[in-house]
Scaffold this active site. Sequence first.
Site, short mmCIF file in Angstrom:
data_model
loop_
_atom_site.label_atom_id
_atom_site.label_comp_id
_atom_site.label_asym_id
_atom_site.label_seq_id
_atom_site.Cartn_x
_atom_site.Cartn_y
_atom_site.Cartn_z
N THR A 125 0.16 -0.88 0.03
CA THR A 125 0.00 -0.24 0.00
C THR A 125 0.70 1.03 0.22
OG1 THR A 125 -1.67 1.28 1.39
CG2 THR A 125 -0.01 -0.18 2.57
N GLU A 127 0.03 4.12 1.83
CA GLU A 127 0.16 3.46 2.80
C GLU A 127 1.74 4.32 3.78
OE1 GLU A 127 -2.31 5.54 6.42
OE2 GLU A 127 -2.60 6.21 4.18
N TYR A 151 -1.16 0.55 10.61
CA TYR A 151 -1.34 -0.40 9.17
C TYR A 151 -0.32 -0.44 8.99
CZ TYR A 151 -3.40 -1.10 4.78
OH TYR A 151 -3.25 -1.10 3.15
N LYS A 155 1.74 -3.31 7.20
CA LYS A 155 2.19 -3.80 5.30
C LYS A 155 3.56 -3.32 5.12
CE LYS A 155 -1.98 -4.68 3.51
NZ LYS A 155 -2.25 -5.12 2.86
O1 G4F Z 1 -11.06 6.29 2.50
P1 G4F Z 1 -9.41 6.50 3.34
O2 G4F Z 1 -10.75 5.82 5.00
O3 G4F Z 1 -9.09 5.43 2.62
P2 G4F Z 1 -7.08 5.62 3.29
O4 G4F Z 1 -6.19 5.62 4.62
O5 G4F Z 1 -6.48 6.32 2.23
O6 G4F Z 1 -6.55 4.18 3.20
C1 G4F Z 1 -7.11 3.56 2.04
O7 G4F Z 1 -6.54 2.98 0.73
C2 G4F Z 1 -4.83 2.71 1.81
C3 G4F Z 1 -4.03 3.03 0.37
O8 G4F Z 1 -3.52 4.35 0.24
C4 G4F Z 1 -4.67 1.62 2.03
F1 G4F Z 1 -4.08 0.84 2.25
C5 G4F Z 1 -5.94 1.45 3.18
O9 G4F Z 1 -6.20 -0.23 3.12
C6 G4F Z 1 -7.39 1.95 2.44
O10 G4F Z 1 -7.69 1.45 1.18
O11 G4F Z 1 -9.36 7.96 4.10
C7 G4F Z 1 -8.80 8.53 2.95
C8 G4F Z 1 -9.00 10.52 3.53
C9 G4F Z 1 -7.71 9.97 4.96
O12 G4F Z 1 -7.22 11.35 4.13
C10 G4F Z 1 -8.98 10.26 5.73
O13 G4F Z 1 -8.29 11.17 7.48
O14 G4F Z 1 -10.14 10.39 3.64
C11 G4F Z 1 -10.18 11.23 4.68
N1 G4F Z 1 -10.89 11.41 5.55
C12 G4F Z 1 -12.14 12.66 6.33
N2 G4F Z 1 -13.08 12.33 7.17
C13 G4F Z 1 -11.80 10.25 5.53
C14 G4F Z 1 -13.60 10.37 6.85
N3 G4F Z 1 -11.79 9.05 5.64
C15 G4F Z 1 -13.13 8.32 6.25
N4 G4F Z 1 -12.88 6.28 6.28
N5 G4F Z 1 -13.91 8.54 7.27
C16 G4F Z 1 -14.15 9.95 7.10
O15 G4F Z 1 -15.07 10.18 8.30
#
Ligand code: G4F
Length: 329
Positions: A125, A127, A151, A155
């Site tokens: 990833t 990440e 996480y 990884k």
């Molecule tokens: O959708 P996210 O939770 O994805 P994140 O953290 O980027 O991780 C995903 O991608 C990775 C690859 O880069 C994978 F390895 C991992 O398993 C997963 O699939 O969050 C995306 C962004 C972050 O910056 C987070 O802080 O959205 C921001 N965010 C803002 N509000 C939120 C929220 N994320 C989530 N999940 N929920 C919110 O309410």
Amino acid sequence: MTKILVTGVNGQFGGYFSDKAIENGSTVFGLIRRSSVDTLYRIKHLVDNNRFTLVEGDITDSYNVSKVVEENQFDFIVNGAAQSHVMSSFDSPLFTTQVNYLGVINILEAVRQHSKHTKVVQCSTSEMFGSNINKDGFQNESTPFSPNSSYGCSKLASHHLLRIYRDAFGIKACGAIMFNYESPKRGLHFITRKITNFIGRIVASDFQLKEKLQLGNLESKRDWSHCKDSVNAVWLLLHSDKVKDYVIGSGITHSIIELLETAFGYIKLDYKDWIEINPSFIRPLEVEELRADSSLIRQELGWCPTISFEDLIREMVDYDIKLALKALD
Ligand code: G4F
């Protein structure tokens, strides 16, 4: 006919990957944990396919993994099983590590001991890069790793292990360093699906929904691709003679605000009327910006993403509107 073990087969990636493998004539064995609730909803259409077999097991159980690998002598193993939610890893670092790191040890050891011909692709990833970004604004295979979450750490440990098993034991183990991939099969607690699912509920309520979408940090930027494009990249990697790691992502980055504008804009709404910031969704540490330089896999394996960010988000919104309307029936 190639035999492929897919772990995490009932997840977003595992589902699309299994479709691709079966379409291309392979036999898929999907590793699945015993559960009393329905966890097969993403792969219902595959369950009766004679090229698809569900194998009960768990990658954290070394005996289990070893037995499955020894008995079946797979051509390929794709490890899509993970605790994949970054925010959850801050609260559950041990569980995250058990699945994401110990699980990979079990797979690599099983291959080393019982099935050395098997090629393994690990879903790594972006990440793992944390806040590191090259001067040109991209991350590639040479960008130093510096994860910002348990996480990412788990990884990264697994990613290093792939190289160790390659160099020490000649195992054909590769890392697919995938940036964010999304689709209508995405889990509801990831930002893309959280937004599109909420939009579905707004439409199904005839725009009368009396609630706001609770979000965390809106400043971060992500390189979002369609999961099908990421699956295509892993498929090429699996079937290549190369045994190495590749960065996989579109190369185009968008902020959360742009994601909101695209998703809400599609149904002509202003996202500002429908969201509010809830500090409980703000992470203790953030990865600010991800943008893939995937020139290596493009040049060496001929991979190219085919679905734009806008089409991806529209597909997800359309799907979630249908889903919410169907729930009213
Ligand atoms: O959708 P996210 O939770 O994805 P994140 O953290 O980027 O991780 C995903 O991608 C990775 C690859 O880069 C994978 F390895 C991992 O398993 C997963 O699939 O969050 C995306 C962004 C972050 O910056 C987070 O802080 O959205 C921001 N965010 C803002 N509000 C939120 C929220 N994320 C989530 N999940 N929920 C919110 O309410």
